[in-house]
Write a protein that holds these residues in place. Structure first.
Motif, PDB file in Angstrom:
ATOM      1  N   GLY A  24       0.774  -1.233   0.000  1.00  0.00           N
ATOM      2  CA  GLY A  24       0.000   0.000   0.000  1.00  0.00           C
ATOM      3  C   GLY A  24       0.802   1.278   0.000  1.00  0.00           C
ATOM      4  N   GLY A  25       2.115   1.211  -0.225  1.00  0.00           N
ATOM      5  CA  GLY A  25       2.949   2.403  -0.189  1.00  0.00           C
ATOM      6  C   GLY A  25       3.426   2.848  -1.557  1.00  0.00           C
ATOM      7  N   VAL A  26       4.244   3.897  -1.552  1.00  0.00           N
ATOM      8  CA  VAL A  26       4.700   4.507  -2.802  1.00  0.00           C
ATOM      9  C   VAL A  26       6.194   4.350  -3.050  1.00  0.00           C
ATOM     10  CG1 VAL A  26       2.833   6.196  -2.728  1.00  0.00           C
ATOM     11  CG2 VAL A  26       5.050   6.788  -1.714  1.00  0.00           C
ATOM     12  N   SER A  27       6.923   3.743  -2.135  1.00  0.00           N
ATOM     13  CA  SER A  27       8.363   3.580  -2.315  1.00  0.00           C
ATOM     14  C   SER A  27       8.650   2.602  -3.447  1.00  0.00           C
ATOM     15  CB  SER A  27       9.013   3.089  -1.016  1.00  0.00           C
ATOM     16  OG  SER A  27       8.930   4.080  -0.015  1.00  0.00           O
ATOM     17  N   GLU A  28       9.849   2.743  -4.036  1.00  0.00           N
ATOM     18  CA  GLU A  28      10.234   1.922  -5.176  1.00  0.00           C
ATOM     19  C   GLU A  28      11.583   1.255  -4.924  1.00  0.00           C
ATOM     20  OE1 GLU A  28      10.200   4.652  -8.449  1.00  0.00           O
ATOM     21  OE2 GLU A  28       8.004   4.733  -8.543  1.00  0.00           O
ATOM     22  N   GLY A  29      11.951   0.353  -5.828  1.00  0.00           N
ATOM     23  CA  GLY A  29      13.241  -0.325  -5.730  1.00  0.00           C
ATOM     24  C   GLY A  29      13.229  -1.408  -4.669  1.00  0.00           C
ATOM     25  N   VAL A  30      14.363  -1.610  -3.982  1.00  0.00           N
ATOM     26  CA  VAL A  30      14.470  -2.689  -2.995  1.00  0.00           C
ATOM     27  C   VAL A  30      13.569  -2.440  -1.790  1.00  0.00           C
ATOM     28  CG1 VAL A  30      16.795  -3.412  -3.640  1.00  0.00           C
ATOM     29  CG2 VAL A  30      16.492  -1.621  -1.910  1.00  0.00           C
ATOM     30  N   VAL A  31      13.137  -1.204  -1.575  1.00  0.00           N
ATOM     31  CA  VAL A  31      12.238  -0.889  -0.461  1.00  0.00           C
ATOM     32  C   VAL A  31      10.814  -0.654  -0.962  1.00  0.00           C
ATOM     33  CG1 VAL A  31      14.069   0.031   0.985  1.00  0.00           C
ATOM     34  CG2 VAL A  31      12.821   1.577  -0.533  1.00  0.00           C
ATOM     35  N   ALA A  32      10.482  -1.173  -2.109  1.00  0.00           N
ATOM     36  CA  ALA A  32       9.175  -0.939  -2.716  1.00  0.00           C
ATOM     37  C   ALA A  32       8.053  -1.243  -1.745  1.00  0.00           C
ATOM     38  CB  ALA A  32       9.022  -1.791  -3.971  1.00  0.00           C
ATOM     39  N   LEU A  34       5.386   0.181   1.426  1.00  0.00           N
ATOM     40  CA  LEU A  34       5.067   1.114   2.506  1.00  0.00           C
ATOM     41  C   LEU A  34       6.252   1.267   3.460  1.00  0.00           C
ATOM     42  CD1 LEU A  34       2.356   2.677   3.394  1.00  0.00           C
ATOM     43  CD2 LEU A  34       2.179   0.897   5.136  1.00  0.00           C
ATOM     44  N   ASN A  35       7.392   1.675   2.941  1.00  0.00           N
ATOM     45  CA  ASN A  35       8.568   1.881   3.777  1.00  0.00           C
ATOM     46  C   ASN A  35       8.410   3.156   4.593  1.00  0.00           C
ATOM     47  OD1 ASN A  35      11.224   1.933   4.871  1.00  0.00           O
ATOM     48  ND2 ASN A  35      11.896   3.205   3.150  1.00  0.00           N
ATOM     49  N   VAL A  36       8.472   3.029   5.919  1.00  0.00           N
ATOM     50  CA  VAL A  36       8.304   4.195   6.805  1.00  0.00           C
ATOM     51  C   VAL A  36       9.597   4.554   7.527  1.00  0.00           C
ATOM     52  CG1 VAL A  36       5.845   3.772   7.150  1.00  0.00           C
ATOM     53  CG2 VAL A  36       7.500   2.717   8.693  1.00  0.00           C
ATOM     54  N   GLY A  37      10.720   3.973   7.099  1.00  0.00           N
ATOM     55  CA  GLY A  37      11.982   4.166   7.805  1.00  0.00           C
ATOM     56  C   GLY A  37      12.649   5.491   7.519  1.00  0.00           C
ATOM     57  N   LEU A  38      12.666   6.370   8.505  1.00  0.00           N
ATOM     58  CA  LEU A  38      13.336   7.662   8.345  1.00  0.00           C
ATOM     59  C   LEU A  38      14.842   7.487   8.168  1.00  0.00           C
ATOM     60  CD1 LEU A  38      11.425   9.656  11.124  1.00  0.00           C
ATOM     61  CD2 LEU A  38      11.132   9.894   8.650  1.00  0.00           C
ATOM     62  N   GLY A  39      15.380   6.374   8.661  1.00  0.00           N
ATOM     63  CA  GLY A  39      16.810   6.127   8.550  1.00  0.00           C
ATOM     64  C   GLY A  39      17.203   5.358   7.312  1.00  0.00           C
ATOM     65  N   SER A  40      16.262   5.045   6.446  1.00  0.00           N
ATOM     66  CA  SER A  40      16.587   4.331   5.217  1.00  0.00           C
ATOM     67  C   SER A  40      17.125   5.307   4.173  1.00  0.00           C
ATOM     68  CB  SER A  40      15.345   3.618   4.665  1.00  0.00           C
ATOM     69  OG  SER A  40      14.389   4.559   4.209  1.00  0.00           O
ATOM     70  N   LYS A  41      17.587   4.763   3.045  1.00  0.00           N
ATOM     71  CA  LYS A  41      18.096   5.606   1.960  1.00  0.00           C
ATOM     72  C   LYS A  41      16.998   5.998   0.981  1.00  0.00           C
ATOM     73  CE  LYS A  41      22.491   3.115   2.288  1.00  0.00           C
ATOM     74  NZ  LYS A  41      23.414   2.163   1.605  1.00  0.00           N
ATOM     75  N   ALA A  46       8.744  10.047  -0.260  1.00  0.00           N
ATOM     76  CA  ALA A  46       8.015   8.783  -0.270  1.00  0.00           C
ATOM     77  C   ALA A  46       7.793   8.276   1.150  1.00  0.00           C
ATOM     78  CB  ALA A  46       8.776   7.742  -1.087  1.00  0.00           C
ATOM     79  N   VAL A  47       8.823   8.368   1.985  1.00  0.00           N
ATOM     80  CA  VAL A  47       8.695   7.926   3.377  1.00  0.00           C
ATOM     81  C   VAL A  47       7.621   8.731   4.095  1.00  0.00           C
ATOM     82  CG1 VAL A  47       9.869   7.745   5.598  1.00  0.00           C
ATOM     83  CG2 VAL A  47      11.062   7.076   3.503  1.00  0.00           C
ATOM     84  N   SER A  48       7.611  10.032   3.887  1.00  0.00           N
ATOM     85  CA  SER A  48       6.605  10.887   4.518  1.00  0.00           C
ATOM     86  C   SER A  48       5.194  10.515   4.074  1.00  0.00           C
ATOM     87  CB  SER A  48       6.894  12.357   4.184  1.00  0.00           C
ATOM     88  OG  SER A  48       5.921  13.209   4.753  1.00  0.00           O
ATOM     89  N   GLU A  49       5.040  10.257   2.786  1.00  0.00           N
ATOM     90  CA  GLU A  49       3.724   9.859   2.275  1.00  0.00           C
ATOM     91  C   GLU A  49       3.311   8.497   2.841  1.00  0.00           C
ATOM     92  OE1 GLU A  49       0.141   9.370   0.166  1.00  0.00           O
ATOM     93  OE2 GLU A  49       1.274  11.130   0.837  1.00  0.00           O
ATOM     94  N   ASN A  50       4.262   7.583   2.955  1.00  0.00           N
ATOM     95  CA  ASN A  50       3.952   6.274   3.520  1.00  0.00           C
ATOM     96  C   ASN A  50       3.529   6.380   4.981  1.00  0.00           C
ATOM     97  OD1 ASN A  50       4.534   4.935   1.118  1.00  0.00           O
ATOM     98  ND2 ASN A  50       6.669   4.551   1.685  1.00  0.00           N
ATOM     99  N   ARG A  51       4.197   7.231   5.744  1.00  0.00           N
ATOM    100  CA  ARG A  51       3.827   7.420   7.149  1.00  0.00           C
ATOM    101  C   ARG A  51       2.431   8.036   7.250  1.00  0.00           C
ATOM    102  NH1 ARG A  51       8.567   7.199  10.667  1.00  0.00           N
ATOM    103  NH2 ARG A  51       7.737   8.770  12.082  1.00  0.00           N
TER     104      ARG A  51
END
Length: 259
Positions: A24-32, A34-41, A46-51
């Motif tokens: 259900g999220g918008v992140s792409e690539g290896v974290v495709a 609903l990635n919510v990790g502020l410490g990810s790359k 995208a992280v903000s939208e997922n949160r």
């Protein structure tokens, strides 16, 4: 991707809560997902939208509060504020409506807790360090300072790495057995010099030892189910450049709290 998947616990039915994975999220690539990790790359946008999507799927209009997780046994009372001011801790509790507690994981065990009668909820990040260090014990104790009673608390353990997927070495095994000989029951034999550790069972045991009698373990393996969950260990085994984080949420319905 399709809508956000919210996995709920029967013990916490009726309370705003959920264990979310990568759907259900918008992140792409290896974290495709609903990635919510502020410490990810990942792209911060995208992280903000997922949160935002995650919070909206569980308690629309609430203020999401998370911590800077450090694999500790520290629990704090949640305070609304900017992400940059997140305290270093691994559990949060609140009795304030409109605050949504969030814990991030990627193999560690997320624990959501509630005393409905007192109107107190908690969320804990229990990796092996925090679990053996007492993070769930600290969460229960802090909930009691807000009026909860550990005899009334219900706790649910969400998606985490399962014993069949969690191979550890002899030193890890000895660390747990030296802390308490009874901990041997959470290990199964593996290949020579290795064991398989039941993190979910260990966390359930710590909750029971703390006086929590109603415990639900969902039995969902983050490592094995790539379609639904992020996994730090899976990403490490594949030498991937990054890994996503899923979020587990619990709150009390009511007026939005302004940071």
């Amino acid at each position: 991707m399709s809508g956000v998947e919210v996995i709920r616990s029967g013990l916490l039915d009726g309370l705003p809560h959920g264990f979310l994975g990568r759907r259900g999220g918008v992140s792409e690539g290896v974290v495709a997902g609903l990635n919510v990790g502020l410490g990810s790359k990942d792209d911060p946008v995208a992280v903000s939208e997922n949160r935002r999507r995650a919070a909206g799927a569980v308690l629309p209009g609430a203020t999401l509060v998370t911590v800077h997780q450090v694999h500790s046994a520290t629990a704090v009372i949640a305070e609304a504020g900017p992400d940059v001011a997140r305290p270093h801790a691994d559990a949060l509790v609140t009795d304030r409506p409109g605050i949504l507690l969030g814990i991030l994981t990627a193999d560690c065990a997320p624990v959501l807790l509630a005393d409905r009668a007192a109107g107190v909820v908690g969320a804990a990040h229990a990796g092996w360090k925090g679990a053996i260090g007492g993070v769930v014990d600290a969460t229960v104790a802090l909930m009691e300072t807000l009026g909860a009673d550990r005899g009334r608390i219900a706790a649910a353990i969400g998606p985490c790495i399962a014993r069949t997927s969690y191979e550890v070495d002899e030193a890890f095994f000895r660390r747990f057995c030296e802390a308490d000989a009874e901990n041997e029951r959470f290990f199964a034999d593996g290949r020579a010099g290795h064991h398989h550790f039941d993190l979910e069972g260990f966390v359930a045991g710590r909750l029971a030892a703390a006086g929590v009698t109603r415990i639900e373990a969902l039995g969902l393996d983050t490592y094995a189910d790539e379609a639904r969950f992020y996994s730090y260990r899976r990403a490490t085994h594949r030498a991937e450049a990054d890994y996503g984080r899923e979020i587990s949420l619990i709150g009390l319905p009511g007026q939005e709290v302004t940071p």
